[in-house]
Design an enzyme around this catalytic site. Structure first.
Site, mmCIF file in Angstrom:
data_model
loop_
_atom_site.group_PDB
_atom_site.id
_atom_site.type_symbol
_atom_site.label_atom_id
_atom_site.label_comp_id
_atom_site.label_asym_id
_atom_site.label_seq_id
_atom_site.Cartn_x
_atom_site.Cartn_y
_atom_site.Cartn_z
ATOM 1 N N ASP A 45 -7.753 -2.634 -0.111
ATOM 2 C CA ASP A 45 -6.907 -1.452 -0.001
ATOM 3 C C ASP A 45 -6.670 -0.791 -1.360
ATOM 4 O O ASP A 45 -6.569 0.431 -1.460
ATOM 5 C CB ASP A 45 -5.564 -1.831 0.628
ATOM 6 C CG ASP A 45 -5.651 -1.977 2.140
ATOM 7 O OD1 ASP A 45 -6.705 -1.626 2.710
ATOM 8 O OD2 ASP A 45 -4.675 -2.441 2.745
ATOM 9 N N TYR A 162 5.263 -1.446 0.155
ATOM 10 C CA TYR A 162 6.481 -1.662 -0.618
ATOM 11 C C TYR A 162 7.719 -1.339 0.213
ATOM 12 O O TYR A 162 8.754 -2.007 0.122
ATOM 13 C CB TYR A 162 6.420 -0.796 -1.879
ATOM 14 C CG TYR A 162 7.540 -1.031 -2.865
ATOM 15 C CD1 TYR A 162 7.918 -2.321 -3.207
ATOM 16 C CD2 TYR A 162 8.200 0.027 -3.472
ATOM 17 C CE1 TYR A 162 8.934 -2.550 -4.122
ATOM 18 C CE2 TYR A 162 9.210 -0.188 -4.393
ATOM 19 C CZ TYR A 162 9.575 -1.473 -4.710
ATOM 20 O OH TYR A 162 10.576 -1.702 -5.612
ATOM 21 N N LYS A 164 8.295 -1.817 3.353
ATOM 22 C CA LYS A 164 8.675 -2.959 4.200
ATOM 23 C C LYS A 164 9.346 -4.059 3.381
ATOM 24 O O LYS A 164 10.283 -4.712 3.852
ATOM 25 C CB LYS A 164 7.447 -3.520 4.928
ATOM 26 C CG LYS A 164 7.751 -4.672 5.885
ATOM 27 C CD LYS A 164 6.494 -5.129 6.614
ATOM 28 C CE LYS A 164 6.807 -6.259 7.575
ATOM 29 N NZ LYS A 164 7.311 -7.469 6.876
ATOM 30 N N ALA A 184 17.968 -1.754 -3.883
ATOM 31 C CA ALA A 184 19.172 -2.365 -4.465
ATOM 32 C C ALA A 184 20.247 -1.333 -4.765
ATOM 33 O O ALA A 184 20.671 -1.145 -5.916
ATOM 34 C CB ALA A 184 18.809 -3.152 -5.719
#
Length: 269
Positions: A45, A162, A164, A184
């Site tokens: 990928d 990223y 997920k 975060a």
């Protein structure tokens, strides 16, 4: 039909590239790495993402085919031992394809300049140090002020990457839209955000108006989109579904949900 080969430099991929080149020549198929109709990527990928960004200005006329030389990827339909079958499919090509949505990324600087990028998977914005603060607008309306490590804006097919890993939803690519995920975020009595992923439709757009301008890291598909040494600060990041799409030659195409099953669950027994 003109065919390009885009390979990573590892030993297994180099071997497959040599075999593929020989068999394409034997089949009298034209190899053209400058203006191809079909791009064959050899690797995984990551290699396909690199090829996508290499040929992004020709997306309106190119179809991609991925050959993986390692683990099964989301964008690679063929294995390294299936070169003969792939060449036969290329010889019988009728223009069949499947398309996936992309996201446009525009970075506006304090001097008025705008840099344009396009992402297949996602774009992220983070601070190199300290906390990112920005106002999030959805279709021109202020939604919230975000404080935290960063934000991730992903496409439906990129939702398995990223996005997920930070708790985002996996989106069916037939639902054309973009997903905004928090990295975060700070949520307490003073600062408050929604705290969950947001999915907006193709007629919507997202603007991030930056309140912190030092040492911002902006990426598109893990590629750096902003020079940290740029003397002009970023004023705004604009995201919306692109008018361009990526097309894959559909000789043999694994469904999106089958890929999700195989990648994360291991296949239903």
């Amino acid at each position: 039909m003109r065919i390009a080969i885009f390979s990573n430099p590892t030993g297994g991929s180099v071997k497959v590239t040599k075999e593929l080149t020989t068999k394409l020549n034997q089949a009298h198929l034209t190899i053209d790495n400058e203006h191809p109709d079909v791009v064959l990527t050899v690797g995984g990928d990551g290699t396909l993402l690199s090829a996508f960004h290499h040929y992004w200005q020709q997306l309106d006329r190119i179809r991609f085919v991925g050959i993986h030389t390692g683990h099964l990827g989301f964008y690679t339909d063929w294995r390294d031992f299936e070169v003969d079958q792939l060449v036969e499919s290329l010889k019988k090509d009728t223009g069949q394809q499947v398309t996936y949505p992309l996201v446009d990324v525009d970075i506006t600087y304090s001097d008025g300049t705008v840099k344009h990028f396009i992402a297949l998977n996602e774009s992220t914005v983070k601070k190199a140090v300290n906390t990112l603060v920005c106002d999030i607008y959805i279709k021109g309306k202020l939604f919230e002020r975000f404080r935290g490590d960063g934000l991730c804006i992903s496409t439906p097919t990129g939702s398995t990457g990223y996005n997920k890993s930070i708790g985002g939803a996996v989106m069916d690519p037939s639902l054309i839209g973009i997903q905004l995920g928090e990295i975060a975020s700070i949520n307490n009595r003073v600062f408050r955000t929604l705290g969950s992923p947001i999915i907006v439709g193709q007629d919507q757009y997202v603007d991030l108006v930056l309140k912190t301008d030092d040492r911002l890291i902006v990426s598109c598909d893990q590629l750096q989109a902003h020079d940290l040494d740029n003397p002009h600060r970023i004023q705004k990041l604009h995201y919306q579904i692109s008018k361009s799409k990526i097309a894959f030659a559909r000789y043999r195409h694994t469904s999106f949900w089958q890929r999700v099953d195989e990648a994360f669950i291991g296949g239903v027994k």
